[in-house]
Each structure stands twice: as C-alpha cells, then as structure tokens.
Write an enzyme that holds these catalytic residues in place. Structure first.
Site: not given
Length: 187
Positions: A88-89, A92, A118-119, A138
């Site tokens: 997800g975000r 980051e 993923c992330h 991802y």
C-alpha cells in the site's frame, strides 16, 4: 506454537495485505503484533484496497479501519521470530522513519524471516537490506529494488520469491504462496 511475529504498518496500508496475514498467521497459532510509529495499541490505521481492473496501474478504494494491538514504542526485536511488511502507500512514508528502518535492519542482522509484499520492499530498500537478494514487489517498485543492488524478479501476481530469510511477492493475489513460504522460513 507460541512464536511472535511483528507487522509494521501505517495509514493507507493495503487492506488485504495487512488483514489477511494478520488473521491467517493467528489462525496458524502465531501471536501477531501490529504496530505503527506514533500510534499506540487501540489506535486505528486507515487502509486502502488496491484492485487490478485492467488499467495501467491498480485502482484504490477506501478499506477498513484496522486497530493496532501493540504500542510501537514497546517493540523489542528480540521478542519476535519474524517480520511482515505489507504494501500500500504506508511503506513510502514509513521508510522515512529511522526507528522503523532500524527495526528492519535488526531483523536482517539476526537473519530472522522477513515477508514483504507489493510496496513493502520500498521499506526494505530504504533500510539497505536488499543488496544481492532476489526480490519481487509491485512492478512500480522495481527501480528501487535495482537501485539498492537487489535483483528484481518479475513473476505472476499470485507467486512469491524466497531468497535466504526474505520472502517477497508482487501483490495480494500471492497470499497463499507468500504466506506459505514465510511460514516455511519460520520453521
């Protein structure tokens, strides 16, 4: 089985990538602590659902609120057998937190199993633990994996890659393979 596992998450973590391993690993008998920097046990993180609907990238929709079950400030890596980093975000911005990076580095230094999806590898890249490792993520994260000396593995969305103490996968469709490989690393 009384082994404890740690999940590091944050607001707008991918819903499935947090909820599914959190519940599945508990169902297998593990104690799973979910933490977020600057939040305490009982606080919520907002989640997002990423879906693959034929566009050039995923779409994002609001997910569920997830209640944390441990204070971030009380984490002692020595208490845990393994680490889970959902995507997800959240990765980051979590990668900007030096305490989070140090936790990741400690798991790697002790060669404890780490599962990232993923992330999630963005966080591992920032912690400097991907050099020389085969890593899935991802696809948009592939430049970060390569930039830190990791070998990005382009695999099917429902597959996972294990390299040493690390298991990674591109997205939530890989949960069966990713969780199975992580549990195998845990022994």
């Amino acid at each position: 089985m009384s082994e404890k596992l740690l999940i590091i998450c944050g607001d707008f973590v991918e819903d499935y990538e947090l909820m599914v391993p959190f519940q599945a690993l508990q169902a297998m008998g593990y104690t799973v602590d979910a933490v977020c920097p600057e939040k305490k046990q009982g606080d919520m993180v907002a989640t997002a659902i990423h879906d693959f609907e034929g566009h050039q990238t995923y779409t994002e929709k609001p997910g569920h609120n997830f209640m944390l079950n441990k204070d971030f400030d009380k984490v002692d890596v020595g208490d845990y057998a393994g680490l889970v980093v959902p995507g997800g975000r959240a990765p980051e911005y979590l990668r900007l937190n030096e305490e989070v990076l140090e936790i990741v580095r400690q798991f790697e230094a002790e060669k404890k199993p780490i599962a990232a999806i993923c992330h999630g590898p963005q966080l591992l890249a920032a912690a400097g633990v991907l050099k020389g490792k085969k890593v899935s993520a991802y696809p948009a994260c592939s430049p970060e994996v390569a930039a830190v000396g990791g070998e990005y593995c382009e695999i099917a969305l429902d597959s996972a890659v294990t390299d040493g103490n690390l298991v990674t996968a591109p997205a939530w469709p890989a949960h069966p393979a990713w969780i199975k490989q992580f549990v195998a690393l845990l022994g």
